[in-house]
Design a protein around this motif. Structure first.
Motif, short mmCIF file in Angstrom:
data_model
loop_
_atom_site.label_atom_id
_atom_site.label_comp_id
_atom_site.label_asym_id
_atom_site.label_seq_id
_atom_site.Cartn_x
_atom_site.Cartn_y
_atom_site.Cartn_z
N TYR A 140 0.81 -1.23 0.00
CA TYR A 140 0.00 0.00 0.00
C TYR A 140 0.83 1.28 0.00
N GLN A 141 2.02 1.27 0.61
CA GLN A 141 2.87 2.46 0.50
C GLN A 141 3.69 2.35 -0.80
N MET A 142 4.22 3.51 -1.25
CA MET A 142 4.84 3.53 -2.58
C MET A 142 6.28 3.01 -2.64
N ASP A 143 6.63 2.52 -3.80
CA ASP A 143 7.99 2.08 -4.10
C ASP A 143 8.90 3.31 -4.23
N PRO A 144 9.99 3.36 -3.43
CA PRO A 144 10.87 4.53 -3.46
C PRO A 144 11.45 4.84 -4.85
N ALA A 145 11.37 3.89 -5.76
CA ALA A 145 11.95 4.12 -7.10
C ALA A 145 11.03 4.94 -8.00
N ASN A 146 9.79 5.21 -7.55
CA ASN A 146 8.81 5.76 -8.49
C ASN A 146 8.55 7.26 -8.33
N ARG A 147 8.57 7.93 -9.49
CA ARG A 147 8.37 9.37 -9.55
C ARG A 147 7.02 9.71 -10.20
N ILE A 148 6.75 9.09 -11.35
CA ILE A 148 5.50 9.39 -12.07
C ILE A 148 4.30 8.96 -11.20
N GLU A 149 4.48 7.86 -10.49
CA GLU A 149 3.39 7.37 -9.65
C GLU A 149 3.04 8.39 -8.56
N ALA A 150 4.03 9.15 -8.12
CA ALA A 150 3.78 10.17 -7.10
C ALA A 150 2.82 11.22 -7.66
N ILE A 151 2.99 11.53 -8.93
CA ILE A 151 2.10 12.53 -9.56
C ILE A 151 0.69 11.96 -9.64
N ARG A 152 0.58 10.68 -10.01
CA ARG A 152 -0.76 10.06 -10.07
C ARG A 152 -1.43 10.09 -8.70
N GLU A 153 -0.67 9.75 -7.66
CA GLU A 153 -1.23 9.73 -6.30
C GLU A 153 -1.72 11.13 -5.91
N ALA A 154 -0.88 12.13 -6.16
CA ALA A 154 -1.25 13.50 -5.78
C ALA A 154 -2.46 13.96 -6.58
#
Ligand code: PBG
Length: 325
Positions: free
Chosen positions: A221-235
């Motif tokens: 459920y928490q994010m993979d530290p390798a991911n950047r684009i996914e952070a934008i999707r989450e936000a």
């Protein structure tokens, strides 16, 4: 020498007053949110071993703690309850007289002008230590949302000024927003842990909050530290669901993410300067390896430079003292 062409940047660095004139990023006491751990029982001020200077306190110690913060000029706290009893559905998280609800009432009665942020999660309250409920060995998303919504509403009922869900279930902002609105708390903002990575930097917090998962980990459920684009999707999802603030957590290894989130979304951005980031500095400073004050101010400033408007930090008291000097 005289025919060399170059710029003289050092002109603006000559004196401290010149440097302060051109300083681009400034830290203010108003930017700081101080985390507090509240335990059941009486006359308890228990030092957290892996976090020097951080304590678990019982309700009767809260007033002194709040007075100290007010005297320092810190105006916001985030509260974490550490309950005595845990069960598989985290009932103490949404009990009207649960430890965190009692703490919120206590603080708001004695110090109404402090802003109280309530962390909304189940991991301190479940016997398995996960942030949602477990069904067939999985953290069940939608069933957890119901309990998290109940938790948020009970925290608002107790007087919380801001609800900060940290559980990383999908749809938690939508569910909590609806729950708050339907219960007459349409005026209470949601500070979403929108971008929360599965991080080793949370280790000391789990000592303080007694919230380590008893099986597995939080990577589903928490994010993979390798991911950047996914952070934008989450936000993006959380903005769409009605979040009023966005949190990026942890802070220091994720300054790039903070900058991107700040540039893309027009909401106040919060950096969570987490427990491991705190303890590493405390340990190095205790050994005399680094200058604590300089390191702390440099790190907090770097979060603001990366775009954070606010910082949740265990260094809030230290920073307020440094700012006074
Ligand atoms: C609970 C929660 C965590 C933190 C804040 N809320 C930890 C976790 O996911 O285990 C971490 C804070 C810190 O490390 O300072 N969901």
């Amino acid at each position: 020498m005289s025919d060399l062409q170059f710029k003289r940047h050092r002109r603006l660095r000559r004196t401290e007053s010149m440097r302060s004139l051109v300083r681009e990023t400034k830290l203010h006491k108003e930017d700081l949110i101080y985390p507090i751990f509240i335990v059941e029982g009486e006359n308890i001020k228990h030092s957290v071993k892996s976090m020097p200077g951080v304590y678990q306190v019982s309700l009767d110690h809260l007033s002194a703690e709040m007075k100290e913060l007010e005297n320092l000029g810190i105006r916001s706290v985030i509260v974490f309850g550490v309950p005595k009893e845990k069960d598989d559905v985290g009932s103490e998280a949404y009990h009207a007289s649960g430890i965190v609800q009692k703490a919120i009432r206590h603080i708001k009665e004695a110090h109404p002008s402090l802003t109280v942020v309530a962390d909304t999660c189940l991991c301190q309250y479940t016997d398995h230590g996960h942030c949602g409920i477990v069904l067939d060995g999985d953290i069940a998303n939608d069933d957890s949302l119901e309990l998290l919504t109940k938790t948020a509403v009970s925290q608002a009922e107790a007087g919380a000024d801001i609800i900060a869900p940290s559980n990383m279930m999908d749809g938690f902002v939508a569910a909590i927003r609806r729950g708050l609105d339907e219960s007459g708390y349409g005026h209470i903002p949601v500070m979403s842990y929108a971008v929360k990575y599965a991080s080793a930097f949370y280790g000391p917090f789990r000592d303080a909050a007694h919230s380590s998962p008893q099986f597995g980990d939080r990577r589903a459920y928490q994010m993979d530290p390798a991911n950047r684009i996914e952070a934008i999707r989450e936000a993006e999802s959380d903005v769409g669901e009605g979040a009023d603030f966005l949190i990026v957590k942890p802070a220091l290894s994720y300054l790039d993410i903070m900058r991107e989130v700040k540039d893309r979304f027009n909401l106040p951005l919060v950096a969570y300067n987490v427990s491991g980031e705190y303890s590493m500095i405390k340990a190095a400073a205790a050994n005399g390896w680094v200058n604590e004050e300089e390191i702390v101010m440099e790190k907090l400033t770097s979060m603001k430079r990366a775009g954070a408007d606010l910082i949740i930090t265990y260094f809030a008291k230290d920073a307020a003292n440094y700012l006074d000097q």
